[in-house]
Every structure is written in structure tokens, then in C-alpha cells.
Motif scaffolding. Structure first.
Motif, PDB file in Angstrom:
ATOM      1  N   UNK A  78       2.245  -0.546   6.831  1.00  0.00           N
ATOM      2  CA  UNK A  78       2.696  -2.052   6.152  1.00  0.00           C
ATOM      3  C   UNK A  78       2.309  -3.150   6.746  1.00  0.00           C
ATOM      4  N   UNK A  79       2.530  -3.271   8.193  1.00  0.00           N
ATOM      5  CA  UNK A  79       2.358  -4.455   9.056  1.00  0.00           C
ATOM      6  C   UNK A  79       0.783  -4.682   8.990  1.00  0.00           C
ATOM      7  N   UNK A  80       0.169  -3.785   8.803  1.00  0.00           N
ATOM      8  CA  UNK A  80      -1.663  -4.022   8.717  1.00  0.00           C
ATOM      9  C   UNK A  80      -2.214  -4.230   7.399  1.00  0.00           C
ATOM     10  N   UNK A 113       4.980   5.282  11.370  1.00  0.00           N
ATOM     11  CA  UNK A 113       3.737   5.346  10.530  1.00  0.00           C
ATOM     12  C   UNK A 113       3.612   4.291   9.386  1.00  0.00           C
ATOM     13  N   UNK A 114       4.717   4.493   8.670  1.00  0.00           N
ATOM     14  CA  UNK A 114       4.800   3.706   7.507  1.00  0.00           C
ATOM     15  C   UNK A 114       4.817   2.314   7.707  1.00  0.00           C
ATOM     16  N   UNK A 145       1.117   9.689   2.351  1.00  0.00           N
ATOM     17  CA  UNK A 145       0.122  10.085   2.845  1.00  0.00           C
ATOM     18  C   UNK A 145      -0.811   9.349   3.546  1.00  0.00           C
ATOM     19  N   UNK A 146      -0.070   8.557   4.255  1.00  0.00           N
ATOM     20  CA  UNK A 146      -0.962   7.355   4.803  1.00  0.00           C
ATOM     21  C   UNK A 146      -1.544   6.202   4.115  1.00  0.00           C
ATOM     22  N   UNK A 147      -1.205   6.297   2.873  1.00  0.00           N
ATOM     23  CA  UNK A 147      -1.818   5.343   1.962  1.00  0.00           C
ATOM     24  C   UNK A 147      -0.604   4.530   1.212  1.00  0.00           C
ATOM     25  N   UNK A 148      -0.918   2.842   1.452  1.00  0.00           N
ATOM     26  CA  UNK A 148       0.242   2.288   0.788  1.00  0.00           C
ATOM     27  C   UNK A 148      -0.169   1.699  -0.390  1.00  0.00           C
ATOM     28  N   UNK A 149       1.008   1.868  -1.373  1.00  0.00           N
ATOM     29  CA  UNK A 149       0.807   1.621  -2.795  1.00  0.00           C
ATOM     30  C   UNK A 149       1.985   0.583  -3.067  1.00  0.00           C
ATOM     31  N   UNK A 179      11.548   2.546   5.434  1.00  0.00           N
ATOM     32  CA  UNK A 179      12.445   3.739   5.788  1.00  0.00           C
ATOM     33  C   UNK A 179      12.003   4.738   4.994  1.00  0.00           C
ATOM     34  N   UNK A 180      12.474   6.041   5.216  1.00  0.00           N
ATOM     35  CA  UNK A 180      12.187   7.055   4.413  1.00  0.00           C
ATOM     36  C   UNK A 180      12.622   6.883   2.793  1.00  0.00           C
TER      37      UNK A 180
END
Lengths: 443, 443
Positions: free
Chosen positions: B226-228, B221-222, B279-283, B238-239
Motif C-alpha cells: 500500500x505504501x508503494x 507485506x500488505x 496475493x501481493x496485488x492491490x485492488x 490489517x487482516x
């Protein structure tokens, strides 16, 4: 000002006293008269060092100097000072500092560009006069090389020196050692010193180039404290943080230099440190073997024809085969992950098996443990008699295999010994809090 | 129960529904009818997967299933399912997942002992149906090997596949890769992919044996997030901790597997991570190159005759000389400390210099940077034309030297390129907070 800084320098300047002047210093209950000695840069700036007419040097803390006066009869101190004679205090432990060429007590080389790995009791005392308050210090030299040039023969020499001291009057030994290969030497001593009944403490200095002062003082104080403690075994004492706050005590087979320059470069890998020294007090984090009067023996037979090979994508079997051609008797692989290597290395490993040359697997991950039963490729390697290094550091596995092969070259015996915990190098369970976190004490 | 656990299992059992049964599921605004598909163990247990009559699979969260009923006409699903056709949503990014043989979306091999590095869109979807809510997923296979068997030729194949996708319809690429050599492949892609205008995200699964569940779901999912994202460059996702809380985004040239089995084995070395997904958000933690429409080029010329040699006490020059005899064209040393090797290695290095074979110095400390100007022995090595690897990871330096030598074998050009930052592999200053601490996000 001969290396004096801070309050000491202010005090001396206020009295127009220079290095080489004859001074009288009064502190509570005692008065000293003698020549003011120079300090080397890394020493505690709050100690004034005076050479008494008896030849002894004393250190007086600036705060304790109730009075200081310049006297007649001063002279520039000689560049080479006579050997130091300490007054022996029967209430203090006898600690021998063994020099190997580590530059722990000298900074000169770093500043001038010339390497001076030599050290003497005098230099150590000049650097850290506090040591004399802690112990009766004796200094001997085992060898005089930069640590990258340590060899099994020199490990043996260090081991013999250590055993001589411990079987003599020393309650503990501190080994001043360069940091580069300190972990390897610590592992070597861990296997070599049998019936080790007292502390053997390796210490060094990172001379971090990003900080003006050195870490040598705190490390030496910590090492002498550890060497006088109720412990037995080989350990290393180095800074636990980038500040001059505390030192950690690392088990000799589990310590690793993990940073090129930081003071807290040394880490205990896969285990907690044994303890720490903070504010002059030693705290143990776990049960350790206690000291006794057993006679220490040295078993320094190492097979030198052993290699440590880090694997990488596309590594070829010739790397192993060329070593076999050259008569190598053992190979430690630093594989990937749980203990894998490219298939392009298999034929080399097969040939090693055929020729009875043991191959031990460790992991370039550094943390964690080898487990060749998870993937089929790992099981292939087990069938090729590759020996699991468990949670051993690759560096420790290399030293151990040399030592084991120095005693037997029977494959089954080698495998049995490599899998057996001989000196704390193998543990059966890993605590989750021993990964990738500098150990932080509470408070 | 076909891999269903928890609430999903309870719900299915309460309705006596089994895998292969025909079901009708109503959720807000939509109703699906089709065959209940099995889940593989590592998938989110809260998703029910239904194969519609159209051939499409849909995932419905248990909480969203307002009604579920068993219908007539069920049948056991075939073991081999037909290729998945996803309904393309123009509002979602097109992400291609490139398979290399990494076992990120399958756990079967681990449990049965057989390695199944194959993966398909179907398997990924079964494992992580959430992905379809995030992106239009396409899956292609570049190769099918365990990661320890990756080679420069396979790196090139992966690079070609990635470029084809990015120059086609993909907004980003996720590469499913075994963790063992993920860092090496990430570095290879970082040097190979020129004018890289979109994210290329390596992802894997540690399948930690100490935990019952896998890290694959969160990592995938991460990685898709990131790819999008509005980024360009090669990274790994990775974790960031042992819990299923957040993933870290590591720069492709600065990431390293530092634990054999933990989920948070990957660390950014000497730099902060690029960012995280929580939580599905990229920072993002720092400025990164943004995406564009530039055409991606692949420059996959690698010189394969390069070796990475970790030094150790008593290493002999023959280790280098045998490689020279075999026509090796470049050597990366993993020296001690600031970049030192035993004098016993000097004659080999001298011969390399004489033969115009570049030798690059890195440090087995892993953290920190090579500085051969501090000690005289380091300066000896500089005089032997040993090239400083700065703060490059040894693994990255190995890949870089292969790539550089694929383009020029002129010594001065090689030295110039090795010292030049090409893909984030070299930094000029190290932050003090990037050593030996798992990155912890606030909150």
C-alpha cells in the motif's frame, strides 16, 4: 382514511366507507357490526378494526372479509377511547405488556415533533390487532420516560411490575422500551429478577428514518410469541434484518444497540442469539431454561455511585480521582484492546485500590474478551486489583457492578461476584461465528 | 533450529546445518555464501536467511535453493547484529518503516512475558524477508511506547518523522503501531499531515492468542504494498479475515478495532474499505487521491484538555462539571442512539455552553449517524449548542476536536470545522452494506 392503506383502503373506498361509519363485516362463520376505527400508521394495513357495541374491538383481515357494508348510525370516534376489554380465551397465554415510555406503539411523536411516550392497550391493539389472536393481552404502565432517562430506581419499578404480573396470571411479560438504553435495562432485569421462571421480553422500535414503515409490528408480534414460549429469562426481541422477515431473540445481558437507526441494530455480542421468530414460529438455536411455576423475586438493590469510563489516549487520573472525591463506590473502565489503559491513569487506579473501590476492566473493542495476562501492562493492572470483565459488554458490566455493590462492598466478594456468571453475562468460550456478522437464518 | 520450521527445517536437518554455520546456497543465476542466520518465529519458514561477508543479509526461498552446503568457518551469530545495509534497487520504491513501539515485528514479549516494543530493520527483515523483494526498506524509530501510552506529543513526533521521510526519498511510509490505539493515531495523522501527497500506512499485529502463528507477515507485506501504491493519504492495513488470505486497507479516520484478539479485528465503520491486498496485488474499491510530489506539511497543534465521555443511565452532570473546573476546553460525548443523553447531564452541558466549551455528540452505537432532530430531547441538545458529530467515530471525533481546538477556540469556528469533512471522517450518505459485516472479497 384514518391510517388505512393498501388493500384495506381500496376496499373501504370502493364502498365509500370512512372511519367512524357504522359497518357490518361478514367473515367465515361470524359477522361483526360496529364502528370502523382508525388505524395508526404503523399497523398492518390489511386489518380492519371495528368497535363492537359491547365495547370490544375486533380486527378482521381484509382477505377474510367476505362482505362489508355501510350501515346507519355511524359517528366520528372519540379521540380518547374507553379502556379496551378483551374477551379472554383460556386457550391462549396471558401476556402482559408493560409500558415504560418506549414509543414502540406510537409514531405520532416522530411526525409532529412532540414526544408521546404514553401508550395504552388500545393503542397497541390498534397498531397490531394480530396480537389478540396470539394471546390474552393486558397492558400496564410501569413508568413513562424516554429510555435515556431510565435510572436504577425506574429499573426497580419495572422489575416490581414484571414480578407482580408473573406472580399473578401472566404467562409472560413484554416490556415496551425505547431502544437507546434497552440493553442496560435488559441487563438490570437479568440481575434483579431472581428465580425467574417465565419469559421477560424487551421490545422496541427503531422507527428507521430511511424506511417509510415501522418495525414495531413485527417486533411486537415476535415479542408476544417469545413471551408465550416455553422459556424463562430476560431477553430482547428485535428485527434480525432490515426487512420485515424475522426477529432475533437476544439474551438480556448480551444484547447491544450497534446502529443508530437500522431495524437490525441490535446484535448478540460474543454469543449466538437465543433464537428467532419467523412466520409466527419460534425457533431456538440453543438450550434455554424452560418455564416453571416458581415465584419470581425482585432484588433491586443498586449502588448508584458507579461510573463507566471509556479510556482514550491522554486520559488523566483526575477523571477517576474526581469520582472518588465525590464518593463513587465502583468504576468500570472501557479500556483498549485486551484491557489496557494509559499509564497516566495508573495513579487514579492506585488510589481507587487504596480506598477499596473496585475497578472492573472491559474493552472498547466491544467484541472479544479482556485478558490482562498477555502484556506486562495488563499484569500491572491485575496487581492493582483491577478486576477482569471477561467477555462482558461494558454496559452490562456497569449494571452488574451497581447491582453487586448494592449487595456487598467487600472487595473480595465483589471480585468473586464480578467474575462469576450470574445471568449469562460471562461465557468461557467464544464461537468464531459470533463476530461482526448479522445473524442470517438458513432458507 | 533457530526458528526454522517446515521445509526449511527439513532441508537444513538433512544437511546437518545449524544456525551460525557457514553455508553456500545456489539459486538460479546466483550463489550466496555466508552465515545462516536465525529466524524469529513469526517469519515465513520457507526463507533461509544468510548474512553475506559484505554484511548484507539475503533471504532465499527453500524452493529456489537448488543446492545448499555447509562450509568451514561458521560461528554462532551474535545476539546483536550490526545495522543492516540493503542494496538499493532503483526500480523499487523507497519505503520507510517508522517504529513507534508497536510490536508488529517481534513476538518475544508475548512468549516471555517481557514487553519488547523495540524494533529494527534487522528484526523486520528477519521476520519478513519478502519485503526486500518489494521495496528498498529503511527503518527509523519515532518513539518507543506501547500504543496505549501514545499522546498528542507523540502523535506530533510521528507526524514529523513521517513528513521528513516523505519530503526526503521515501515514496511511502509504513508506521508499525500497536493495535490498541491505532485508530486514534491514524485519525491524528489524518488531520495533522497537510498536503499529504503519498501513502502513510499504519500496520500492526494482533498476535491472536488463539492461533499459533502471527498475522504480522501478511500485514507488513500488505502495508508495504500500500505504501508503494499510487495513493495519497493515511490508512491502516490489517487482516481482512481470520485466515492469512488478504488484508484490507481502511481509511485512517474510519477504522476501528472491534475485537480484542482476532486478526480481522479492524473494521471500516460506515464506509467500505478503500481496497485490499491479496496475493501481493492491490485492488482499490473506490477512487482515492493519487500520489504527487507536493511537499507534506505537519500541523500538530493539539489542545490536550479534551475529554471523551461515554454516557450511561444515571450519569451525573458532575462528570462534565469537574472537567470544566479543571480547565478542559472541549468534550466529546458518546451518547445513546441518535445522540441522546440523560437529563441528569443537562446542567453540565448548560455550563459548558455558558463557558464557551464546545460539546460534540457521537453515538455509542458506533455504526450509523447522530441525528438530534428526530426527538425533542435531541432538539433540546441542539439548543444547548451541542454539535452533531454526524457519522464520525467517537474516537475520531475526540482526536479531531483536540486538533480543531489547537487552531481556534472560537465556538462558531469550532462548530464549522467539526461539521466540515476535513479528512474523510464525515460522509453524507451511508451505504447499507457497511454495517456489521466483515468485508468479503469475491472469489
Amino acid at each position: 382514511m384514518g391510517g388505512y392503506r393498501g388493500k384495506a383502503r381500496e376496499l373501504l373506498e370502493s364502498k365509500s366507507i370512512s372511519v367512524g361509519d357504522r359497518v357490518k363485516i361478514r367473515k367465515k362463520g361470524r359477522t361483526y357490526e360496529g364502528l370502523l376505527m382508525p388505524r395508526i400508521e404503523l399497523g398492518d394495513p390489511n386489518h380492519l378494526v371495528v368497535k363492537l357495541d359491547s365495547g370490544y374491538n375486533v380486527g378482521v383481515k381484509v382477505e377474510e372479509a367476505l362482505e362489508i357494508a355501510k350501515m346507519k348510525g355511524g359517528k366520528a370516534p372519540k379521540m380518547r377511547m374507553p379502556p379496551l376489554k378483551f374477551e379472554r380465551d383460556p386457550d391462549k397465554p396471558n401476556i402482559t405488556i408493560v409500558g415504560t415510555g418506549g414509543t414502540v406503539a406510537s409514531r405520532v411523536d416522530y411526525r409532529t415533533g412532540a414526544v408521546h411516550p404514553a401508550f395504552s392497550a388500545q393503542e397497541i391493539y390498534n397498531a397490531v390487532p394480530e396480537l389478540v389472536d396470539m394471546a390474552n393481552i393486558k397492558a400496564v404502565t410501569a413508568c413513562n420516560v424516554l429510555s435515556e432517562n431510565m435510572t436504577p430506581k425506574l429499573w426497580a419499578k419495572v422489575g416490581e411490575t414484571v414480578a407482580d404480573e408473573l406472580n399473578g396470571e401472566a404467562s409472560g411479560v413484554v416490556i415496551a422500551h425505547g431502544t437507546d438504553t434497552m440493553g442496560y435495562t435488559a441487563a438490570a432485569l437479568s440481575f434483579m429478577l431472581q428465580d425467574l421462571s417465565k419469559p421477560v421480553v424487551l421490545v422496541g422500535s427503531q422507527r428507521s428514518s430511511d424506511r417509510p414503515s415501522s418495525d414495531a409490528t413485527l417486533n411486537l408480534i415476535g415479542a408476544v410469541a417469545a413471551a408465550g414460549a416455553d422459556m424463562a429469562g430476560v431477553c430482547g426481541v428485535m428485527h434480525g434484518s432490515t426487512e420485515d422477515k424475522y426477529c432475533l431473540i437476544h439474551r438480556g445481558t448480551k444484547m447491544r444497540k450497534c446502529h443508530t437507526s437500522r431495524r437490525d441494530a441490535f446484535q448478540s455480542v460474543n454469543v449466538l442469539p437465543l433464537g428467532m421468530i419467523r412466520n409466527g414460529k419460534l425457533e431456538l438455536f440453543q438450550d434455554v431454561k424452560r418455564r416453571s411455576d416458581a415465584e419470581v423475586k425482585v432484588d433491586s438493590k443498586f449502588e448508584e455511585k458507579v461510573a463507566l469510563i471509556k479510556t482514550f489516549p491522554n486520559i488523566q487520573s483526575v477523571v477517576v480521582e474526581d469520582l472518588l472525591d465525590r464518593g463513587y463506590r465502583g468504576i468500570v473502565l472501557e479500556g483498549t484492546g485486551l484491557g489496557h489503559v494509559p499509564e497516566s491513569l495508573y495513579s487514579g487506579i492506585k488510589r481507587a485500590k487504596k480506598e477499596g473501590v473496585p475497578v472492573v476492566m472491559t474493552s472498547q473493542c466491544i467484541w472479544g474478551r479482556v485478558n490482562m495476562r498477555v502484556y506486562s501492562t495488563g499484569r500491572d493492572l491485575l496487581e492493582l486489583d483491577v478486576i477482569s470483565g471477561g467477555d462482558m459488554l461494558p454496559e452490562t458490566a456497569y449494571v452488574k457492578l451497581m447491582w453487586v455493590l448494592g449487595h456487598t462492598q467487600n472487595f473480595e466478594e465483589v471480585r468473586g461476584l464480578m467474575r462469576k456468571n450470574l445471568a449469562g453475562e460471562l461465557t468461557s468460550r467464544t464461537r468464531p461465528d459470533t463476530f461482526m456478522k448479522s445473524f442470517l437464518p438458513e432458507g
